[in-house]
Write an enzyme that holds these catalytic residues in place. Structure first.
Site, PDB file in Angstrom:
ATOM      1  N   TYR A   1      -5.601  11.111   3.859  1.00 52.16           N
ATOM      2  CA  TYR A   1      -4.197  11.317   3.513  1.00 52.16           C
ATOM      3  C   TYR A   1      -4.090  12.054   2.176  1.00 52.16           C
ATOM      4  CZ  TYR A   1      -3.639   8.198   7.449  1.00 52.16           C
ATOM      5  OH  TYR A   1      -3.709   7.647   8.706  1.00 52.16           O
TER       6      TYR A   1
ATOM      7  N   GLN B   1       0.855  -1.192   0.000  1.00 51.00           N
ATOM      8  CA  GLN B   1       0.000   0.000   0.000  1.00 51.00           C
ATOM      9  C   GLN B   1       0.893   1.244   0.000  1.00 51.00           C
ATOM     10  OE1 GLN B   1      -2.345   1.642   3.315  1.00 51.00           O
ATOM     11  NE2 GLN B   1      -4.166   1.143   2.113  1.00 51.00           N
TER      12      GLN B   1
ATOM     13  N   GLY C   1      -9.527  -6.587   9.165  1.00 47.59           N
ATOM     14  CA  GLY C   1      -8.439  -5.851   9.788  1.00 47.59           C
ATOM     15  C   GLY C   1      -7.990  -6.425  11.106  1.00 47.59           C
ATOM     16  N   ARG C   2      -8.477  -5.847  12.197  1.00 50.42           N
ATOM     17  CA  ARG C   2      -7.976  -6.193  13.525  1.00 50.42           C
ATOM     18  C   ARG C   2      -8.048  -7.678  13.869  1.00 50.42           C
ATOM     19  NH1 ARG C   2     -10.242  -1.037  17.078  1.00 50.42           N
ATOM     20  NH2 ARG C   2      -8.571   0.420  16.496  1.00 50.42           N
TER      21      ARG C   2
END
Length: 347
Positions: free
Chosen positions: A179, A100, A316-317
């Protein structure tokens, strides 16, 4: 249960995934002081190679893109060599991994690169302090000049080429979560009046230039993108954001990217200017492979795929808590709950 998650998926002629479960990018801040990936990182990713695709933690394209401590880079020979250890370890276990690519824009901090400024679309400061370093307060960014924007496009393309040299199967451009690329796409952070602001076409110009430069360099089949049409992180939403993303998605629909990935922490969020959920908005406006994310379990993600809300599920987590997440889901074992204590080491 969740049988559709374990079907192989042919993204394109170059890439076939062994299942529909992706490991979402997870910022771990565990690179060394030169932002070089470590052996511990190689071991960490290799343990998760059963995912259909691993998306690496966000990786900065050049020094002034850094906004968190010890996040890895892809701009020095040492960093490329460090990532080679990671990709080799993943491939040895039969997995696939994308890098990424990241520039944090106005949420970067000069502390990390001994600089004197932060670049962004406009001089629109974000409030708050740097995560994990609460003594560092964000500064007002300097609007990027046209020449600096041109250099950024080149640096993104070079980072993509570096990723291929490092052995990655492709790259995911981080165009989400407030971002740099996302900052060009939202009215809150883009107040420009030149060809990079003011209209949907202008606000999408830099992101599309980055995408086109990277696909020219490494091929569209190996290029993916993450976006956040709904502003929610380091960003305020605006009614005019809808027009920008309507235009962007129409342009992306003409490009044969590997996939498009939602940037969300919680997919139950709704946005009035998107007429509801961001995932459903993108699905209506983008005809190609879509990755859903945002608090799904294997069961709820499988249901969403069955209902055609998206094609692939990013987790994810739970992958932090369960290196063997895919095997546990497949064999219907109990999944270990995530806790923030798990962030102190790579397991």
């Amino acid at each position: 249960m969740s049988e559709n998650l374990f079907q192989s998926v042919k993204l394109n002629q170059d890439i076939t995934l062994q299942n529909r479960i992706l490991m979402a990018p997870l910022t771990r801040c565990m690179a060394d002081d030169n932002l070089v990936p470590t052996q511990a990182m190689a071991d960490y990713y290799a343990r998760r190679a059963d995912a259909g695709l691993i998306i690496s933690e966000a990786t900065i394209i050049r020094p002034d893109g850094q906004g968190y401590p010890n996040t890895p880079g892809l701009f020095s020979p040492e960093q490329i060599q460090g990532w080679q250890k990671v990709t080799q370890a993943v491939h040895k276990k039969g997995g696939k991994i994308f890098a990424q690519l990241w520039h944090t824009g106005r949420v970067a901090h000069p502390h990390f690169y001994d600089g004197d400024k932060v670049i962004a679309p406009s001089a629109e400061k974000v409030d708050g302090t740097v995560p994990r370093m609460r003594d560092l307060t964000y500064i007002t960014p300097t609007p990027a000049s046209k020449e600096e924007i041109e250099q950024l496009v080149e640096d993104y393309a070079q980072a993509a080429a570096n990723a291929i040299d490092a052995g990655f199967d492709g790259v995911e451009i981080h165009g989400a979560n407030g971002y740099l690329i996302d900052q060009f796409l939202h009215v809150d952070s883009n107040k420009r009046t030149d060809e990079f602001g003011g209209t949907p076409e202008n606000m999408a110009r830099f992101p599309l230039q980055v995408i086109d430069a990277i696909t020219h360099r490494i091929g569209a089949n190996r290029t993916a993108l993450r976006i956040s049409p709904g502003a929610y992180f380091n960003m305020a939403g605006h009614q005019d954001d809808r027009g920008v993303f309507d235009y962007l998605l129409a342009e992306l629909s003409e490009r044969q990217l590997a996939y498009l990935h939602l940037g969300l922490f919680d997919d139950t969020m709704t946005f009035d200017y998107l007429d509801g959920n961001a995932t459903d908005y993108v699905r209506k406006n983008y005809p190609h492979t879509l990755v859903g994310v945002g608090g799904y379990s294997a069961a709820t993600g499988s249901d969403a795929i069955e209902n055609n809300r998206f094609d692939l599920l990013a987790i994810g987590r739970p992958f932090i808590a369960n290196p063997d997440y895919v095997e546990k889901v497949k064999t219907q074992q109990e999944v270990t709950p995530y806790s923030d204590d798990m962030l102190t080491s790579l397991v």
